[in-house]
Design an enzyme around this catalytic site. Structure first.
Site, PDB file in Angstrom:
ATOM      1  N   HIS A  92      13.644   0.127  -0.378  1.00  0.00           N
ATOM      2  CA  HIS A  92      12.851   1.172   1.396  1.00  0.00           C
ATOM      3  C   HIS A  92      12.844   0.371   2.366  1.00  0.00           C
ATOM      4  O   HIS A  92      13.178  -1.209   2.109  1.00  0.00           O
ATOM      5  CB  HIS A  92      11.348   1.381   0.776  1.00  0.00           C
ATOM      6  CG  HIS A  92      10.356   0.373   0.847  1.00  0.00           C
ATOM      7  ND1 HIS A  92      10.274   0.326  -0.904  1.00  0.00           N
ATOM      8  CD2 HIS A  92       9.974  -0.625   1.405  1.00  0.00           C
ATOM      9  CE1 HIS A  92       9.438  -1.043  -0.235  1.00  0.00           C
ATOM     10  NE2 HIS A  92       9.209  -1.441   1.562  1.00  0.00           N
ATOM     11  N   HIS A 117      14.086  -3.867   1.737  1.00  0.00           N
ATOM     12  CA  HIS A 117      13.025  -3.653   0.736  1.00  0.00           C
ATOM     13  C   HIS A 117      13.425  -4.015  -1.004  1.00  0.00           C
ATOM     14  O   HIS A 117      13.278  -2.129  -0.753  1.00  0.00           O
ATOM     15  CB  HIS A 117      11.264  -3.937   0.747  1.00  0.00           C
ATOM     16  CG  HIS A 117      10.775  -4.521   1.929  1.00  0.00           C
ATOM     17  ND1 HIS A 117       9.355  -4.150   2.505  1.00  0.00           N
ATOM     18  CD2 HIS A 117      11.152  -5.976   2.986  1.00  0.00           C
ATOM     19  CE1 HIS A 117       8.933  -4.817   2.820  1.00  0.00           C
ATOM     20  NE2 HIS A 117       9.744  -6.256   3.183  1.00  0.00           N
ATOM     21  N   THR A 199       2.770  -4.706   1.263  1.00  0.00           N
ATOM     22  CA  THR A 199       2.580  -5.051   2.379  1.00  0.00           C
ATOM     23  C   THR A 199       2.230  -4.353   2.775  1.00  0.00           C
ATOM     24  O   THR A 199       1.941  -3.604   4.069  1.00  0.00           O
ATOM     25  CB  THR A 199       3.981  -5.081   3.447  1.00  0.00           C
ATOM     26  OG1 THR A 199       4.599  -3.540   3.219  1.00  0.00           O
ATOM     27  CG2 THR A 199       4.565  -6.585   2.862  1.00  0.00           C
TER      28      THR A 199
HETATM   29  C1  SG4 Z   1       6.614   1.202   0.309  1.00  0.00           C
HETATM   30  O1  SG4 Z   1       5.516   2.348   0.769  1.00  0.00           O
HETATM   31  C2  SG4 Z   1       7.035   2.144  -0.749  1.00  0.00           C
HETATM   32  O2  SG4 Z   1       7.401   2.654  -0.204  1.00  0.00           O
HETATM   33  C3  SG4 Z   1       5.542   2.087  -1.728  1.00  0.00           C
HETATM   34  O3  SG4 Z   1       6.447   2.267  -3.362  1.00  0.00           O
HETATM   35  C4  SG4 Z   1       5.801   0.177  -1.712  1.00  0.00           C
HETATM   36  O4  SG4 Z   1       4.911  -0.114  -3.269  1.00  0.00           O
HETATM   37  C5  SG4 Z   1       5.157  -0.293  -0.554  1.00  0.00           C
HETATM   38  O5  SG4 Z   1       5.685  -0.045   0.516  1.00  0.00           O
HETATM   39  C6  SG4 Z   1       4.749  -1.735  -0.558  1.00  0.00           C
HETATM   40  O6  SG4 Z   1       5.620  -2.083  -1.232  1.00  0.00           O
HETATM   41  O7  SG4 Z   1       7.784  -4.197  -0.541  1.00  0.00           O
HETATM   42  N1  SG4 Z   1       6.342  -3.196   1.499  1.00  0.00           N
HETATM   43  S1  SG4 Z   1       6.299  -3.772   0.171  1.00  0.00           S
HETATM   44  O8  SG4 Z   1       5.290  -4.084  -0.618  1.00  0.00           O
HETATM   45  O9  SG4 Z   1       6.233  -0.625  -4.171  1.00  0.00           O
HETATM   46  C7  SG4 Z   1       4.721  -0.135  -4.024  1.00  0.00           C
HETATM   47  C8  SG4 Z   1       6.395   3.467  -3.772  1.00  0.00           C
HETATM   48  O10 SG4 Z   1       4.802   3.749  -2.969  1.00  0.00           O
HETATM   49  C9  SG4 Z   1       4.408  -0.767  -4.807  1.00  0.00           C
HETATM   50  C10 SG4 Z   1       6.837   4.299  -4.727  1.00  0.00           C
HETATM   51 ZN    ZN Z   2       8.904  -2.413   2.756  1.00  0.00          ZN
END
Ligand code: SG4
Ligand code: ZN
Length: 265
Positions: A92, A117, A199
């Site tokens: 994402h 990421h 994050t």
């Molecule tokens: C984003 O909100 C993603 O969509 C989330 O993925 C993700 O959560 C979250 O960011 C945190 O990820 O790399 N920025 S980060 O620290 O991967 C997770 C989903 O909701 C748990 C699938």
């Molecule tokens: Zn992220």
């Protein structure tokens, strides 16, 4: 019921810790990378990024970003600073309302237009991603900064599905030959690494970040397509249009004595 969170106002980053206590912890992300304070670590093994094609299953707008779920045990990350093998779960981005901001991490105070990421979970130590997500050494996030420049052909594959995911919960099935490796910079040997957190809420302190030094270019028009996604249709602008998904980055967090290691001198 799940607690709503966002990037501004009452539900914004300053208040996350009230509902998600981990957000007030000592190893939070993102951070500013002060390049004069990083430490070269000559003990890192070569970083092994093995991704195959044909494995990007679906692209979703989850209201906080677009998220490409990956469904393959053939996409793995190991080596570098990692002791174990990690499997790609999803990727994402975070981006701004214009090209001058958008990344979560900063380098010597500089913020890039966006940040990719690629989220991996530790298959050596844990049985599932759900288990790994809240555990130390559970998650490794491979990170690339993005700036405005020349058009990026690899990103066009992802962007071609955006018409199906404008609205929150919009999902698009991706079954063409696509390898997320094409989104990474050419130089995959120079990176910074440190131990941090998710994050976004619940901000679990489970993440090792591996952040490429080389910045990837995409065109301004491609960045504008990120901003074409919408947030909850209940939130309308004055004009009656759906509000656009922009500035989905968390501000930088205190280092609290952590050291950022560099793979290069
Ligand atoms: C984003 O909100 C993603 O969509 C989330 O993925 C993700 O959560 C979250 O960011 C945190 O990820 O790399 N920025 S980060 O620290 O991967 C997770 C989903 O909701 C748990 C699938
Ligand atoms: Zn992220």
């Amino acid at each position: 019921k799940p607690v709503a969170w966002g990037y501004e106002g009452d539900i914004g980053p300053c208040n996350w810790h009230k509902y998600f206590p981990k957000a007030g912890g000592k190893r939070q992300s993102p951070i500013d990378i002060d390049t004069s304070a990083t430490q070269y670590d000559g003990s890192f093994k070569p970083l092994r990024i093995h991704y195959d094609s044909h494995m990007c299953s679906s692209l979703t707008n989850n209201g906080h970003t677009f998220c490409m779920s990956v469904n393959s045990d053939q996409c793995n990350l190991s080596g570098g600073p990692l002791e174990d093998k990690y499997r790609l779960l999803q990727f994402h981005c975070h981006w701004g309302s214009d090209d001058t901001k958008g990344s979560e991490h900063t380098v010597d105070g500089h913020q890039y237009a966006a940040e990719l990421h690629l989220v991996h979970w530790n298959t050596d130590k844990f049985k599932s991603a759900d288990e790994a997500i809240e555990k130390n050494q559970g998650i490794a996030v491979l990170t690339a900064f993005i700036k405005a420049g020349k058009e990026h052909r690899g990103w066009n594959h992802v962007l071609s599905h955006f018409k199906d995911i404008k609205k929150v919960q919009g999902t698009s099935t991706v079954n063409e030959d696509f390898n997320p490796k094409c989104l990474l910079p050419e130089n995959q040997t120079d990176y910074w690494t440190y131990e941090g957190s998710l994050t976004t809420p619940p901000c679990h302190e489970s993440v090792r970040f591996i952040i490429f030094k080389e910045v990837v270019e995409v065109s301004s028009e491609q960045l504008a397509q990120f901003r074409s996604l919408c947030v909850c249709s209940s939130r309308k602008r004055d004009t009656g249009e759906d509000e656009h998904l922009v500035d989905n980055f968390r501000p930088i967090q205190p280092l609290n004595g952590r050291v950022v290691k560099a793979s290069f001198q």
